[in-house]
Design a protein around this motif. Structure first.
Motif, mmCIF file in Angstrom:
data_model
loop_
_atom_site.group_PDB
_atom_site.id
_atom_site.type_symbol
_atom_site.label_atom_id
_atom_site.label_comp_id
_atom_site.label_asym_id
_atom_site.label_seq_id
_atom_site.Cartn_x
_atom_site.Cartn_y
_atom_site.Cartn_z
ATOM 1 N N HIS A 145 8.313 8.865 0.732
ATOM 2 C CA HIS A 145 6.983 8.696 0.161
ATOM 3 C C HIS A 145 6.911 9.554 -1.103
ATOM 4 C CE1 HIS A 145 5.213 7.857 4.463
ATOM 5 N NE2 HIS A 145 6.130 6.975 4.091
ATOM 6 N N GLU A 146 6.274 9.014 -2.116
ATOM 7 C CA GLU A 146 6.176 9.746 -3.381
ATOM 8 C C GLU A 146 5.427 11.066 -3.166
ATOM 9 O OE1 GLU A 146 4.268 10.759 -7.194
ATOM 10 O OE2 GLU A 146 3.188 9.527 -5.755
ATOM 11 N N GLU A 173 3.367 13.156 -4.824
ATOM 12 C CA GLU A 173 1.922 13.315 -5.042
ATOM 13 C C GLU A 173 1.115 12.474 -4.049
ATOM 14 O OE1 GLU A 173 0.405 15.577 -7.003
ATOM 15 O OE2 GLU A 173 2.482 16.263 -7.229
ATOM 16 N N TRP A 174 1.610 11.263 -3.743
ATOM 17 C CA TRP A 174 0.927 10.420 -2.765
ATOM 18 C C TRP A 174 0.906 11.111 -1.405
ATOM 19 C CZ3 TRP A 174 1.879 8.070 1.929
ATOM 20 C CH2 TRP A 174 0.960 7.089 2.317
ATOM 21 N N SER A 175 2.020 11.742 -1.055
ATOM 22 C CA SER A 175 2.142 12.413 0.252
ATOM 23 C C SER A 175 1.105 13.518 0.434
ATOM 24 C CB SER A 175 3.548 13.005 0.421
ATOM 25 O OG SER A 175 4.515 11.996 0.422
ATOM 26 N N ASN A 183 -1.887 13.610 -0.382
ATOM 27 C CA ASN A 183 -3.166 13.061 0.079
ATOM 28 C C ASN A 183 -3.011 12.168 1.303
ATOM 29 O OD1 ASN A 183 -4.829 14.127 -2.090
ATOM 30 N ND2 ASN A 183 -3.712 12.722 -3.424
ATOM 31 N N PHE A 221 -0.441 2.923 4.264
ATOM 32 C CA PHE A 221 0.913 2.605 3.803
ATOM 33 C C PHE A 221 1.306 1.253 4.372
ATOM 34 C CE2 PHE A 221 5.564 3.088 3.829
ATOM 35 C CZ PHE A 221 5.805 3.710 2.607
ATOM 36 N N LYS A 228 0.873 -1.188 0.000
ATOM 37 C CA LYS A 228 0.000 0.000 0.000
ATOM 38 C C LYS A 228 0.905 1.231 0.000
ATOM 39 C CE LYS A 228 -4.049 -2.144 0.984
ATOM 40 N NZ LYS A 228 -5.216 -2.096 0.091
ATOM 41 N N GLY A 229 0.515 2.246 -0.749
ATOM 42 C CA GLY A 229 1.298 3.480 -0.780
ATOM 43 C C GLY A 229 2.305 3.502 -1.918
ATOM 44 N N ARG A 230 3.066 4.591 -1.982
ATOM 45 C CA ARG A 230 4.039 4.776 -3.066
ATOM 46 C C ARG A 230 5.335 5.356 -2.496
ATOM 47 N NH1 ARG A 230 2.028 4.735 -8.185
ATOM 48 N NH2 ARG A 230 3.359 6.370 -9.009
ATOM 49 N N GLY A 266 4.942 1.675 -6.772
ATOM 50 C CA GLY A 266 3.573 1.777 -6.270
ATOM 51 C C GLY A 266 3.074 0.421 -5.823
ATOM 52 N N GLU A 267 1.794 0.346 -5.508
ATOM 53 C CA GLU A 267 1.212 -0.883 -4.964
ATOM 54 C C GLU A 267 1.464 -2.066 -5.897
ATOM 55 O OE1 GLU A 267 -2.833 -0.372 -3.689
ATOM 56 O OE2 GLU A 267 -2.354 1.433 -2.542
#
Length: 293
Positions: free
Chosen positions: A114-115, A117-119, A121, A125, A79-81, A95-96
């Protein structure tokens, strides 16, 4: 005729209290926490970031620039990037379902966050990071990087709609894994549907263990393996069974021990104390290259 003897369970370990690596990875340590590096050879470190919710932020969390020599790091994203960069030019986003396989070997600097753009939001994880030891003859080989997307991972459908096996490395019934390795090892994501049961088999000499990433299972018909627990097998047989009590994802590890001396300190894993001192000296004199923090 050779019989395929059942492999017994050495121990089932609950996750230890979590700790943070940097500010981006909240992990339970199973190796060497559960057993020594020598006992789990060639798997010399396993940190498991069980499901954890990271809040949204404009400043990605993670681990800044740090060195490695003498082994490989394998990051499996559930989960997460994560975004990775290293001083040998390796890097990218996983990624996942993806896997990142970094061979530090003679030495790299790297950083993991953490990537971006993912961060922004945040969210759930879940990751595994493994260290895989390298044989002495390969410890000073050039660094390399394998970015393995989920679409590149070999997937084998199990009979009777039981689920599937993702073959990250090694061999499952003739189906080869995507990753290249320096010593014989198997790394699978076993995805079983509720009530499904399957048998796995590896040479008795191989160090073999399971990490319960999702769901609960019964191992060898009688031993409960709850979610987030670690199951370690003895070296007294080849085969074992896993039965999913609910939909389950199990990380399966089995590798041939390298059986060489291990000298480990912090980010370096070599064979002798002299080689460790040399690693620190090389790092301090800039021989691992440069990477901006």
């Amino acid at each position: 005729m050779k019989t395929n003897k059942e492999r017994s369970i050495e121990k089932v370990t609950r996750p230890a209290a979590p700790h943070f690596v940097g500010d981006g990875f909240r992990v339970h340590n199973f190796i060497p926490g559960t057993s020594t590096m020598q006992r789990m050879d060639p798997f010399i470190m396993l940190d498991y970031n069980s499901k954890y919710n990271f809040p949204a932020t404009d400043k990605p969390k993670g681990v800044g620039v740090h060195p490695h020599r003498g082994f490989e790091t394998v990051t499996i994203a559930y989960k997460g990037r994560v975004e990775h960069n290293d001083s040998s030019g390796g890097g990218g986003i996983i990624g996942e379902g993806d896997v990142q396989w970094m061979t530090a070997a003679s030495g790299v600097l790297h950083k993991e966050f953490h990537e971006t753009e993912w961060s922004k939001n945040g969210g759930e994880f879940q990751m595994v990071q493994l260290w895989v030891n390298l044989p002495a003859k390969d410890k000073m080989s050039p660094p390399k990087y394998q970015a393995i997307s989920n679409s590149e991972i070999t997937k084998v459908t199990l009979p009777d709609n039981a689920g599937e096996v993702e073959v990250i490395a090694g061999d499952y019934q003739g189906h080869k894994g995507a990753a290249s390795t320096f010593s014989p090892l198997n790394m699978f994501n076993l995805k079983l549907k509720k009530g499904a049961k399957t048998q796995l088999s590896f040479p008795a000499t191989y160090t073999t263990a399971l990490l319960m990433v999702e769901g609960d299972a019964k191992v060898n018909g009688s031993t409960n393996a709850p979610q987030d627990y670690f199951v370690m097998f003895s070296n007294d047989g080849e085969s074992f069974t896993v039965e999913a009590l609910n939909d389950a994802v199990v990380l399966v590890l089995s590798g041939e021990p390298i059986n060489e001396p291990i000298a480990a300190h912090g980010p370096f894993v070599m064979n002798t104390q002299e080689e460790l001192l040399e690693a620190f000296q090389d790092y301090n004199t800039g021989k691992f290259g440069y990477l901006e923090d």
